[in-house]
Design an enzyme around this catalytic site. Sequence first.
Site, short mmCIF file in Angstrom:
data_model
loop_
_atom_site.label_atom_id
_atom_site.label_comp_id
_atom_site.label_asym_id
_atom_site.label_seq_id
_atom_site.Cartn_x
_atom_site.Cartn_y
_atom_site.Cartn_z
CE LYS A 102 26.91 -3.09 -4.97
NZ LYS A 102 27.26 -2.10 -6.02
NE ARG A 119 -2.02 -1.80 2.84
CZ ARG A 119 -2.20 -3.07 2.45
NH1 ARG A 119 -3.19 -3.39 1.70
NH2 ARG A 119 -1.37 -4.01 2.85
CB THR A 120 3.22 2.66 2.43
OG1 THR A 120 2.38 2.23 3.50
CG2 THR A 120 3.77 4.03 2.75
NE ARG A 125 6.96 1.00 5.18
CZ ARG A 125 5.73 0.50 5.11
NH1 ARG A 125 5.55 -0.75 4.75
NH2 ARG A 125 4.69 1.25 5.39
CG HIS A 136 3.45 4.48 8.75
ND1 HIS A 136 3.56 5.27 7.63
CD2 HIS A 136 3.02 3.26 8.30
CE1 HIS A 136 3.22 4.57 6.56
NE2 HIS A 136 2.88 3.35 6.95
C1 NCD Z 1 1.44 -0.56 8.39
C2 NCD Z 1 2.94 -0.40 8.58
O1 NCD Z 1 3.71 -0.61 7.65
O2 NCD Z 1 3.29 0.00 9.70
N1 NCD Z 1 1.10 -0.78 7.06
C3 NCD Z 1 0.86 0.29 6.25
O3 NCD Z 1 1.74 1.06 5.97
N2 NCD Z 1 -0.40 0.51 5.87
C4 NCD Z 1 0.83 -1.54 9.31
C5 NCD Z 1 1.35 -2.94 9.33
O4 NCD Z 1 2.26 -3.30 8.58
O5 NCD Z 1 0.81 -3.72 10.11
#
Ligand code: NCD
Length: 309
Positions: free
Chosen positions: A81, A52-53, A102, A130
């Site tokens: 590396k 999703r993100t 991320r 997040h």
């Molecule tokens: C969340 C995350 O990555 O923290 N997912 C997301 O970005 N929608 C929640 C999760 O992974 O449980």
Amino acid sequence: MSRSVIDILDLSTQEIESLIQTAEDIISHGDRYAHACAGKKLATLFFEPSTRTRLSFEAAMYELGGNVLSVTDAATSSASKGESVSDTARTVSCYADIIAMRHPKEGAALVAANNASIPVINAGDGGHCHPTQTLADLLTIRREKGSFSNLTIGLCGDLKFGRTVHSLINAMARYPGNRFVLISPEELKLPSYVKKDVLRENGIPYTQTTSLEKAIPELDVLYMTRVQRERFFNEEDYLRLKDSYILNMAKLKSAKPDLCVMHPLPRVNEISTDVDGDSRACYFKQVLNGKYMRMALIMKLLGMEENLA
Ligand code: NCD
């Protein structure tokens, strides 16, 4: 240094309000935004799994008329590396105009922001925070409940490692009259630094319970979360805790008729699929709202709001 968003508190409540206005405008007049970021490049650096993100950031940039460069796997990048986050951030600053990152380590996005010459958006740093998921959550709460105030908000599941929970509590603690009900197994309680620095420090009422059934009748918002397997030290504990809470139609019977059921997704077993058809299920609306809020945020950080048709 460019303006970055590492924590939801990097945005004032006025700025969040204006992002929501922009997102609402995108929802009703998407065409106006089709070229807002023409000629700009977003780099998505994802060193941890995501569907999703990452896709939401990429779809957001494409819908703004911009382009995307992508690292989708730490194993195929120079991180494997041994390259440091700060060197990666400096390098990517030469190619792109904005970064969404991320990383499994808490604080990695901040290190990137301190070394990049372009804005960095934290798309999740370990079990820490997040902020753009929270922007998605906020637009959903505003659209469903009409307000950010005077709500009883239940957070259920892995409150220890769930970074979306930490960011959402930080965000909702800034509005008056909210109460939190923290529903988790003993082992996955909200970290004491969040309880102390955010809740107690600001005199925000909260209760802790292990029972979803007991908590559900009083809630206006129920935020379900996945037990964060990747943050566990041993598989046995994960297996014991993973199905601690499963929301189903039987449990929803005692809930308010206008409860807003949320989940950042991915879900494993936390919400039974029979809930999906209920009018209170808002988790797929959250997904869509996330794209609009990321569009608004990318435009803001690139200063492209004046580029509108
Ligand atoms: C969340 C995350 O990555 O923290 N997912 C997301 O970005 N929608 C929640 C999760 O992974 O449980």
